[in-house]
Design an enzyme around this catalytic site. Sequence first.
Site, PDB file in Angstrom:
ATOM      1  N   ASP A 125       0.804  -1.225   0.000  1.00 25.58           N
ATOM      2  CA  ASP A 125       0.000   0.000   0.000  1.00 25.58           C
ATOM      3  C   ASP A 125       0.837   1.275   0.000  1.00 25.58           C
ATOM      4  O   ASP A 125       0.412   2.317   0.520  1.00 25.58           O
ATOM      5  CB  ASP A 125      -0.939  -0.001   1.208  1.00 25.58           C
ATOM      6  CG  ASP A 125      -2.104  -0.951   1.025  1.00 25.58           C
ATOM      7  OD1 ASP A 125      -2.677  -0.976  -0.080  1.00 25.58           O
ATOM      8  OD2 ASP A 125      -2.432  -1.686   1.971  1.00 25.58           O
ATOM      9  N   ASP A 185      -7.313  -3.843  -5.318  1.00 23.89           N
ATOM     10  CA  ASP A 185      -6.915  -2.576  -4.710  1.00 23.89           C
ATOM     11  C   ASP A 185      -5.502  -2.164  -5.139  1.00 23.89           C
ATOM     12  O   ASP A 185      -5.171  -0.977  -5.201  1.00 23.89           O
ATOM     13  CB  ASP A 185      -6.926  -2.656  -3.184  1.00 23.89           C
ATOM     14  CG  ASP A 185      -8.067  -3.452  -2.600  1.00 23.89           C
ATOM     15  OD1 ASP A 185      -8.490  -4.440  -3.236  1.00 23.89           O
ATOM     16  OD2 ASP A 185      -8.516  -3.123  -1.495  1.00 23.89           O
TER      17      ASP A 185
END
Length: 401
Positions: A125, A185
């Site tokens: 991330d 994602d």
Amino acid sequence: MKYNNKKNNLSFAIQMFLLVSICLTSCKKTSDHTSENDSITIDSLLTIRYQNIVNYPVKNDSFPRSLDLISNKIRLVSSNDWTSGFFPGNLWQLYKLTNNTIYRDKAAEWTALMENQKFNAGTHDMGFKMYCSFGEGYEVTKNQNYKDVLITSANTLISRFNKNVGSIRSWDFNKDIWEFPVIIDNMMNLELLFEATKISGDSIYHKIAVRHANTTLKNQFRENNSVNHVVVYDTINGSVKMKVTHQGFNDYSSWARGQSWAIYGFTMAYRYTKDTTYLAQAEATAKFFIEHPNLPEDRIPYWDFNHPNIPNVPRDASASSIMASALFELYAFTNNKTYLNFANAVLSNLKTTEYILDADIEAPFILNHSTGNGPKNDEMDVPINYADYYFLEALLRKKDI
């Protein structure tokens, strides 16, 4: 949750003035000017919400992530959390929206607290964390240190790339079941890599981003152009071992935010590559989302399109704000007014008292009714910082159009 002190007396006075303005505006409504006065009321309410964000005191390694409206407690996370970069990002975007330096200065303070993450190779991330903070900051300031941090962060992210799979590894947990998981994602984190090539001139980041996007394009989508949340790969031969979910209702359902990540991610990938296959996939999944029979009339989706308890299921405003932001960019590339009209409708519905937090809630958030993790019953029907991030980005993109 309380954080007012003497330094906030001025902001409190401003909020009281705006609240009085809201009341006066409401009292002055006429049949000829209803829409105009409604707009003024919402703009005043947004100003109060923005003020709550900038007033929130800087706390070392303690970022506001979400709000429990029952206990009135703010969920705080460290810079290690995947959502940490959204809060400084919100402040950078508020500066771009308002041109008020108070937001820029506070954004810089919060962004500095993220720098320790530039070497964190334990997460995929890095884009969410570092591009939404340092990337937004670099766009505004052209600060050399911000540029250096972005490049270092990109180097950290590509350390998770596996050439046999052709992807960047997502999570490290559940290794006994998931040999090499890739989640939809992860498309969002490619923006950091594309930008790293742009600002450094080194093509390695762009090439890895393209490999990851191509692998995702090949394996993550279903025949109806909905998207699987998790695809698990064999690290030796790169074959697909399983397709499952982690945040959707089940392995075969369509998790709303996952659809939005896909549309946004491939639209963004097209921006940097001009690969029309990326654009085609973004459009196909947008069609799936826009035309889904379980999409509510106000276009704010339930957290999973296939949940069996619809309509008695929490919404996900974060999925709709991501979708709106993506569609403004998709419209810019295609001139398809379906996207523009849908994005405008989403923003219009989000910009109501149904979704904007009440003026008297002292917390650094804007929107209500987002869902974090449905299967775990975590952060259900609450304000979450990434919903605000993409809402603000959508406002900026609409303004540009």
